[in-house]
Design a protein around this motif. Structure first.
Motif, short mmCIF file in Angstrom:
data_model
loop_
_atom_site.label_atom_id
_atom_site.label_comp_id
_atom_site.label_asym_id
_atom_site.label_seq_id
_atom_site.Cartn_x
_atom_site.Cartn_y
_atom_site.Cartn_z
N UNK A 119 0.84 -1.20 0.00
CA UNK A 119 0.00 0.00 0.00
C UNK A 119 0.87 1.25 0.00
N UNK A 120 1.90 1.26 0.84
CA UNK A 120 2.80 2.41 0.89
C UNK A 120 3.53 2.61 -0.43
N UNK A 157 -12.43 1.39 -8.11
CA UNK A 157 -13.75 0.97 -8.57
C UNK A 157 -14.58 0.35 -7.46
N UNK A 158 -15.85 0.69 -7.43
CA UNK A 158 -16.88 0.08 -6.59
C UNK A 158 -16.42 -0.11 -5.14
N UNK A 159 -16.38 -1.38 -4.69
CA UNK A 159 -16.07 -1.66 -3.28
C UNK A 159 -14.62 -1.40 -2.93
N UNK A 160 -13.83 -0.98 -3.91
CA UNK A 160 -12.49 -0.50 -3.62
C UNK A 160 -12.49 0.74 -2.76
N UNK A 161 -13.67 1.32 -2.51
CA UNK A 161 -13.74 2.49 -1.61
C UNK A 161 -13.22 2.15 -0.22
N UNK A 162 -13.30 0.85 0.17
CA UNK A 162 -12.80 0.44 1.48
C UNK A 162 -11.40 -0.17 1.41
N UNK A 163 -10.77 -0.09 0.26
CA UNK A 163 -9.41 -0.63 0.15
C UNK A 163 -8.45 0.20 0.99
N UNK A 164 -7.36 -0.43 1.36
CA UNK A 164 -6.35 0.29 2.13
C UNK A 164 -5.79 1.47 1.36
N UNK A 165 -5.58 1.29 0.04
CA UNK A 165 -4.96 2.37 -0.72
C UNK A 165 -5.90 3.56 -0.85
N UNK A 166 -7.20 3.32 -1.05
CA UNK A 166 -8.12 4.46 -1.18
C UNK A 166 -8.25 5.19 0.16
N UNK A 167 -8.36 4.44 1.25
CA UNK A 167 -8.44 5.10 2.56
C UNK A 167 -7.16 5.87 2.86
N UNK A 168 -6.03 5.32 2.42
CA UNK A 168 -4.75 6.02 2.63
C UNK A 168 -4.72 7.32 1.84
N UNK A 169 -5.23 7.30 0.63
CA UNK A 169 -5.24 8.50 -0.20
C UNK A 169 -6.24 9.53 0.29
N UNK A 170 -7.37 9.07 0.84
CA UNK A 170 -8.42 9.98 1.28
C UNK A 170 -8.21 10.48 2.70
N UNK A 171 -7.64 9.64 3.57
CA UNK A 171 -7.46 10.02 4.97
C UNK A 171 -8.75 9.99 5.77
N UNK A 172 -9.77 9.25 5.28
CA UNK A 172 -11.05 9.13 5.98
C UNK A 172 -11.46 7.66 5.99
#
Length: 278
Positions: free
Chosen positions: A94-95, A110-125
């Motif tokens: 992820x890093x 895409x789709x359920x990737x909203x809860x992926x580690x990388x998306x949460x890392x990029x969003x900070x939420x």
């Protein structure tokens, strides 16, 4: 070529990453995507972009999840689909992906990737949302008709069967809101949003639950192909993590320290030997 614009005649190097777990255990999903969702997504991009893109795929069970340093260094746009195995993705990977996005690699989640580690890392939420999987119909409304991602997309995209995603969607305020979806249950959702993170571009697009043939939908394929073209780097990859210094009176020439002295940030050529600063 560190600071110059990329050659626009070169094909976009695209990697489609898929978790590839549902396809192995769920006969419904396997029937819709016999070669995996990642393959169908990749085929749609290839069909629409042709020679303008070189598309390959990687899956979770590949060595290093397929996200090696070499692979990422040679990727212009990464697409990410995950669902049940987010926590199996190694933190170091992820890093690594995060670093490459900051350096200029585009990423489409895409789709359920909203809860992926990388998306949460990029969003900070938390990137949490409301959901219901009851074969709702979805209308994807374009709210930025002149955005490159919505080019050639009908108003609205009609998806007969789909998982419902609804607000509140815990993401930062988007740089650009491109699509809003409405569902047969009355819910609405920010289904297409963009961000800049470092030098990289981020596009999240929500349609794509595994038990519906959403990635076979020509309009969904068009959005994804447009997203690839939008997210491609505008410049060659360069470091984002190192903070350069500037010599007095040279406000447009970043330099770095080295054992030999000060070196040009881009070329690494010696600017001033160390003895001048001792």
């Amino acid at each position: 070529m560190t600071t110059s614009e990329q050659n626009t005649t070169e094909p976009i190097r695209v990697v489609v990453w898929g978790e590839n777990r549902h396809e192995q255990v769920n006969p419904v999903v396997r029937g819709i995507y016999p070669d995996g969702m990642h393959s169908t997504i990749a085929e749609g991009i290839t069909r629409l972009l042709g020679a303008a893109a070189v598309v390959t795929t990687r899956v979770l069970d590949d060595s290093e999840h397929g996200m090696t340093e070499q692979t990422l260094a040679n990727t212009d746009v990464l697409l990410w689909w995950g669902h049940t195995a987010h926590e199996e993705v190694a933190d170091e990977v992820v890093e690594r992906i995060h670093r490459h996005v900051l350096q200029g690699m585009g990423i489409i989640v895409l789709h359920s990737g909203h809860h992926s580690k990388i998306f949460r890392r990029l969003m900070g939420t938390t990137c949490s949302l409301r959901w219901r999987n009851d074969a709702d119909s979805e209308l994807v409304w374009t709210v930025a008709p002149r955005h490159p991602i919505s080019d050639g997309v009908p108003q609205p995209i009609v998806i007969p069967g789909q998982e419902m995603y609804g607000e509140f969607f815990d993401i930062p305020e988007p740089d650009e809101l491109v699509f809003i979806s409405s569902f047969s249950g009355g819910e609405v959702f920010r289904s297409g949003v963009t961000y800049r993170r470092g030098y990289g571009k981020v596009f999240y697009f929500s349609p794509g639950d595994e038990i519906f043939p959403v990635y076979h939908h020509p309009d969904v394929q068009r959005v994804i192909a447009n997203g690839v073209q939008w997210a491609k780097p505008e410049r060659a990859r360069e470091s984002y993590l190192v903070t350069p210094m500037y010599l007095s009176g040279e406000f447009d020439r970043p330099v770095l320290t080295s054992p030999a002295g000060l070196v040009d940030y881009y070329t690494r050529e010696l600017v001033e030997p160390r003895e001048l600063h001792e």
